[in-house]
Design a protein around this motif. Structure first.
Motif, PDB file in Angstrom:
ATOM      1  N   THR A  20       0.828  -1.209   0.000  1.00  0.00           N
ATOM      2  CA  THR A  20       0.000   0.000   0.000  1.00  0.00           C
ATOM      3  C   THR A  20       0.859   1.253   0.000  1.00  0.00           C
ATOM      4  O   THR A  20       0.645   2.181  -0.783  1.00  0.00           O
ATOM      5  CB  THR A  20      -0.904   0.007   1.255  1.00  0.00           C
ATOM      6  OG1 THR A  20      -1.533  -1.264   1.364  1.00  0.00           O
ATOM      7  CG2 THR A  20      -1.956   1.101   1.166  1.00  0.00           C
ATOM      8  N   ILE A  21       1.866   1.254   0.861  1.00  0.00           N
ATOM      9  CA  ILE A  21       2.731   2.437   0.951  1.00  0.00           C
ATOM     10  C   ILE A  21       3.471   2.666  -0.358  1.00  0.00           C
ATOM     11  O   ILE A  21       3.565   3.791  -0.852  1.00  0.00           O
ATOM     12  CB  ILE A  21       3.722   2.280   2.128  1.00  0.00           C
ATOM     13  CG1 ILE A  21       2.960   2.372   3.445  1.00  0.00           C
ATOM     14  CG2 ILE A  21       4.816   3.337   2.076  1.00  0.00           C
ATOM     15  CD1 ILE A  21       3.756   1.953   4.655  1.00  0.00           C
ATOM     16  N   LEU A  22       3.931   1.575  -0.975  1.00  0.00           N
ATOM     17  CA  LEU A  22       4.665   1.683  -2.241  1.00  0.00           C
ATOM     18  C   LEU A  22       3.772   2.320  -3.313  1.00  0.00           C
ATOM     19  O   LEU A  22       4.183   3.243  -4.022  1.00  0.00           O
ATOM     20  CB  LEU A  22       5.131   0.289  -2.688  1.00  0.00           C
ATOM     21  CG  LEU A  22       6.071   0.286  -3.900  1.00  0.00           C
ATOM     22  CD1 LEU A  22       7.395   0.953  -3.540  1.00  0.00           C
ATOM     23  CD2 LEU A  22       6.311  -1.123  -4.402  1.00  0.00           C
ATOM     24  N   VAL A  23       2.517   1.833  -3.389  1.00  0.00           N
ATOM     25  CA  VAL A  23       1.574   2.365  -4.385  1.00  0.00           C
ATOM     26  C   VAL A  23       1.364   3.858  -4.154  1.00  0.00           C
ATOM     27  O   VAL A  23       1.431   4.674  -5.082  1.00  0.00           O
ATOM     28  CB  VAL A  23       0.230   1.602  -4.315  1.00  0.00           C
ATOM     29  CG1 VAL A  23      -0.841   2.350  -5.094  1.00  0.00           C
ATOM     30  CG2 VAL A  23       0.388   0.198  -4.852  1.00  0.00           C
ATOM     31  N   LEU A  24       1.127   4.225  -2.892  1.00  0.00           N
ATOM     32  CA  LEU A  24       0.900   5.635  -2.573  1.00  0.00           C
ATOM     33  C   LEU A  24       2.118   6.483  -2.929  1.00  0.00           C
ATOM     34  O   LEU A  24       1.997   7.578  -3.468  1.00  0.00           O
ATOM     35  CB  LEU A  24       0.550   5.799  -1.089  1.00  0.00           C
ATOM     36  CG  LEU A  24      -0.837   5.285  -0.690  1.00  0.00           C
ATOM     37  CD1 LEU A  24      -1.035   5.426   0.813  1.00  0.00           C
ATOM     38  CD2 LEU A  24      -1.915   6.055  -1.441  1.00  0.00           C
ATOM     39  N   LEU A  25       3.314   5.939  -2.646  1.00  0.00           N
ATOM     40  CA  LEU A  25       4.548   6.673  -2.946  1.00  0.00           C
ATOM     41  C   LEU A  25       4.682   6.922  -4.445  1.00  0.00           C
ATOM     42  O   LEU A  25       5.015   8.028  -4.878  1.00  0.00           O
ATOM     43  CB  LEU A  25       5.759   5.900  -2.427  1.00  0.00           C
ATOM     44  CG  LEU A  25       6.084   6.073  -0.941  1.00  0.00           C
ATOM     45  CD1 LEU A  25       7.302   5.233  -0.557  1.00  0.00           C
ATOM     46  CD2 LEU A  25       6.331   7.539  -0.618  1.00  0.00           C
ATOM     47  N   ILE A  26       4.427   5.866  -5.236  1.00  0.00           N
ATOM     48  CA  ILE A  26       4.559   6.020  -6.697  1.00  0.00           C
ATOM     49  C   ILE A  26       3.594   7.102  -7.194  1.00  0.00           C
ATOM     50  O   ILE A  26       3.971   8.001  -7.950  1.00  0.00           O
ATOM     51  CB  ILE A  26       4.267   4.675  -7.407  1.00  0.00           C
ATOM     52  CG1 ILE A  26       5.371   3.655  -7.049  1.00  0.00           C
ATOM     53  CG2 ILE A  26       4.185   4.865  -8.911  1.00  0.00           C
ATOM     54  CD1 ILE A  26       5.068   2.251  -7.511  1.00  0.00           C
ATOM     55  N   ILE A  32       3.606  14.839  -7.779  1.00  0.00           N
ATOM     56  CA  ILE A  32       4.514  15.912  -7.347  1.00  0.00           C
ATOM     57  C   ILE A  32       5.486  16.287  -8.467  1.00  0.00           C
ATOM     58  O   ILE A  32       5.719  17.453  -8.745  1.00  0.00           O
ATOM     59  CB  ILE A  32       5.278  15.488  -6.068  1.00  0.00           C
ATOM     60  CG1 ILE A  32       4.305  15.430  -4.894  1.00  0.00           C
ATOM     61  CG2 ILE A  32       6.413  16.462  -5.760  1.00  0.00           C
ATOM     62  CD1 ILE A  32       4.860  14.760  -3.663  1.00  0.00           C
ATOM     63  N   PHE A  33       5.990  15.248  -9.157  1.00  0.00           N
ATOM     64  CA  PHE A  33       6.933  15.474 -10.265  1.00  0.00           C
ATOM     65  C   PHE A  33       6.316  16.394 -11.319  1.00  0.00           C
ATOM     66  O   PHE A  33       6.914  17.381 -11.741  1.00  0.00           O
ATOM     67  CB  PHE A  33       7.305  14.116 -10.881  1.00  0.00           C
ATOM     68  CG  PHE A  33       8.242  14.198 -12.041  1.00  0.00           C
ATOM     69  CD1 PHE A  33       9.613  14.387 -11.834  1.00  0.00           C
ATOM     70  CD2 PHE A  33       7.764  14.095 -13.341  1.00  0.00           C
ATOM     71  CE1 PHE A  33      10.474  14.459 -12.906  1.00  0.00           C
ATOM     72  CE2 PHE A  33       8.645  14.166 -14.420  1.00  0.00           C
ATOM     73  CZ  PHE A  33      10.003  14.351 -14.204  1.00  0.00           C
ATOM     74  N   ILE A  34       5.078  16.076 -11.719  1.00  0.00           N
ATOM     75  CA  ILE A  34       4.440  16.860 -12.781  1.00  0.00           C
ATOM     76  C   ILE A  34       4.061  18.254 -12.290  1.00  0.00           C
ATOM     77  O   ILE A  34       4.292  19.249 -12.976  1.00  0.00           O
ATOM     78  CB  ILE A  34       3.218  16.109 -13.336  1.00  0.00           C
ATOM     79  CG1 ILE A  34       3.706  14.897 -14.137  1.00  0.00           C
ATOM     80  CG2 ILE A  34       2.364  17.018 -14.208  1.00  0.00           C
ATOM     81  CD1 ILE A  34       2.624  13.973 -14.582  1.00  0.00           C
ATOM     82  N   LEU A  35       3.509  18.312 -11.065  1.00  0.00           N
ATOM     83  CA  LEU A  35       3.114  19.619 -10.545  1.00  0.00           C
ATOM     84  C   LEU A  35       4.337  20.519 -10.374  1.00  0.00           C
ATOM     85  O   LEU A  35       4.306  21.708 -10.681  1.00  0.00           O
ATOM     86  CB  LEU A  35       2.374  19.469  -9.212  1.00  0.00           C
ATOM     87  CG  LEU A  35       0.976  18.853  -9.292  1.00  0.00           C
ATOM     88  CD1 LEU A  35       0.318  18.839  -7.918  1.00  0.00           C
ATOM     89  CD2 LEU A  35       0.096  19.593 -10.299  1.00  0.00           C
ATOM     90  N   GLU A  36       5.447  19.919  -9.921  1.00  0.00           N
ATOM     91  CA  GLU A  36       6.651  20.708  -9.693  1.00  0.00           C
ATOM     92  C   GLU A  36       7.171  21.306 -10.997  1.00  0.00           C
ATOM     93  O   GLU A  36       7.577  22.456 -11.066  1.00  0.00           O
ATOM     94  CB  GLU A  36       7.725  19.825  -9.046  1.00  0.00           C
ATOM     95  CG  GLU A  36       8.783  20.612  -8.323  1.00  0.00           C
ATOM     96  CD  GLU A  36       9.997  19.765  -7.988  1.00  0.00           C
ATOM     97  OE1 GLU A  36       9.941  18.537  -8.229  1.00  0.00           O
ATOM     98  OE2 GLU A  36      10.987  20.323  -7.514  1.00  0.00           O
TER      99      GLU A  36
END
Lengths: 278, 251
Positions: A20-26, A32-36
């Protein structure tokens, strides 16, 4: 040797929680990458002005129009068709080989790559029906593309309405249609809305089928037979042709925020509806 | 005393096998007919034959006729929705529709085209009073029917049926999931209601039939073994099977 259940329990928690954590991180990383990369470009000017020099400069206003109008028209066509079909399949027919074949067929259609729908839309709507690259052809193609999803999710939602509600409604002298209108559809609504939301998301993000059928004109459309460009197509062209990385990411960031706003609004509306019914 | 239902040689088949066998029975108006018998004896099927609710299932077939006020309800001309408005039904499990108490009660009247607010308000108050639940819910008619207790839900379901102004009320083990106090309230309501309605009460609780029914019918394996005045059925039954069932030898 038998492993102590306490250890296996611990292992399960680590694996399940870790996934679950891995999915959320991805997910978070992508957003974040695109918004940044994109947000620095996005401002009122960017949203409200026309692109200049093929999109190297200027804003994305026409593509926002295209992104709104194509899915809206597509869903206006596909939602009633899909919901009516699912009501008919689940309430008005007995379970037979034919309904199983229809269900299997819609499942298969849902799995077909969108570019195939694009090709079909190009040959049928654009060429044969002489609609040209247009809002109409694009919307119809998107409608055909999302129809199986809407039918299947609506059908699941309708089937999940307890059978006893139907019995009670019939026992109070309701006809089949009155039961559908007053009991089944209101109770299946959350599931139906989920299907529609999924479809809006797919339509907004669709690129291949849209380039084939709605074209990629950067002008602001004035009739249903004008070509439009959606944000997704704009992003694709800017990035693919190496026109402007910054504006491509700006478009992508706008798209993500738009989808977020649509989803939040839909769930807010649905919760309000449910709360009002008590 | 007039007769509400005349049932002549009625047979009911599910997927080809008989569930009700050669049923002959008259149901008198403004009485409570108790229907008792072990599980699987055809009581519920009998009840659901009277408002044709059985037809919601696939694979059913009927023979014979059921006359209601002299008209065969299995005649192809009969409007089934209209029949169900005349023959209301309360189910074993209380099933309020997922809407407010008020909307539950006016569900039937609205279907019949009644839309005047004052008329509906009046019906809601009258029906809830008749079902002995008005005092408990009068201040919260907008509350969801699902938020009531089980016993209140079942009385709400009774009120919902009464609001249709039916001629007959069918009750399918209406107290099977209720506590003794709720059960007593339903039974009180029924004994008052029989003045205006014909009531058929299927129950697994033989004592309940003894308490409220004017006549009692005993079903066993799809056949009606015996029908008669409740007092007579419970004190001097004509058939050995009835005696065995009532005294608890089987079932």
């Amino acid at each position: 040797m038998r492993i102590n259940p306490r250890h296996t329990q611990k292992g399960a928690v680590i694996i399940l929680g870790g996934a679950t954590i891995l999915v959320l991180l991805i997910l978070a990383f992508i957003i974040i990458f695109i918004l940044e990369k994109g947000l620095p470009v996005v401002n009122l000017q960017f949203l409200s002005s026309k692109p200049r020099d093929l999109g190297r400069a200027g804003g994305i206003f026409p593509t926002i129009i295209g992104t709104i109008i194509l899915p809206v028209v597509a869903l206006l066509i596909a939602t009633p068709l899909g919901v009516f079909t699912s009501v008919y399949l689940s309430e008005y027919t007995k379970e037979t080989t034919l309904t199983k074949v229809i269900r299997f067929g819609t499942d298969c259609l849902a799995g077909i790559p969108s570019i195939i729908f694009g090709l079909f839309g190009y040959i049928f709507f654009v060429i044969t029906l002489q609609m040209g690259w247009s809002i109409l052809a694009g919307s119809l193609t998107l409608a055909v593309m999302v129809l199986p999803t809407i039918i299947r999710t609506s059908e699941e939602a309708i089937r999940a309405v307890p059978k006893v509600y139907r019995e009670v409604s019939f026992s109070l002298g309701a006809s089949g249609w009155q039961t559908v209108k007053k009991v089944i559809l209101p109770n299946a609504l959350p599931g139906i809305v989920t299907g529609v939301m999924l479809s809006i998301g797919r339509s907004i993000g669709e690129t291949a089928a849209v380039i084939f059928t709605a074209g990629s004109s950067l002008r602001i459309p004035t009739t249903a037979f004008d070509s439009v460009r959606t944000m997704a197509v704009h992003f694709y062209i800017l990035a693919r042709e190496g026109i402007s990385q910054e504006n491509a990411y700006g478009t992508a960031a706008t798209l993500i925020i738009a989808v977020l706003i649509i989803n939040l609004t839909a769930y807010w509306l649905m919760n309000r509806f449910i709360a009002r019914r008590g | 005393m007039s007769t509400k239902f005349n049932i002549h040689n009625f047979n009911f088949y599910f997927n080809g096998s008989p569930v009700l066998k050669d049923l002959n029975l008259d149901v008198t108006s403004n009485e409570i007919l108790g229907v008792i018998g072990p599980a699987g004896s055809g009581k519920t099927t009998f009840l659901r034959s009277l408002n044709r609710m059985n037809e919601l299932e696939a694979g059913i077939r009927t023979e014979g006729e059921i006359l209601m006020d002299g008209q065969n309800i299995y005649d192809p001309e009969v409007d089934v929705a209209g029949l169900r408005k005349r023959v209301g039904m309360v189910f074993a499990m209380p099933v309020p529709l997922p809407m407010s108490i008020y909307e539950n009660v006016v569900y039937g009247p609205r279907l019949s085209g009644i839309s005047s607010k004052s008329r509906l308000d009046e019906l809601v108050e009258k029906s809830l009073k008749e079902a002995f639940i008005w005092d408990e819910v009068r201040d919260r008619l907008k509350l969801s029917g699902l938020r009531l207790s089980g016993g209140q839900q079942q009385r709400l379901c009774l009120a919902r049926v009464l609001a249709m102004k039916p001629e007959v009320i069918l009750l399918d083990e209406p107290c099977s999931g209720l506590d003794p106090i709720s059960t007593a309230k339903i039974e009180d309501a029924l004994t008052v209601l029989k003045k205006e309605y014909t009531i058929i009460l299927v129950t697994n609780n033989t004592k309940q039939a003894a308490r409220v029914a004017d006549k009692t019918a005993f079903f066993l394996m799809g056949e009606m073994i015996e029908v008669g005045l409740t007092r007579q059925i419970f004190t001097a039954p004509a058939k050995k099977e009835t005696h065995d069932y009532i005294t608890g030898r089987f079932g």
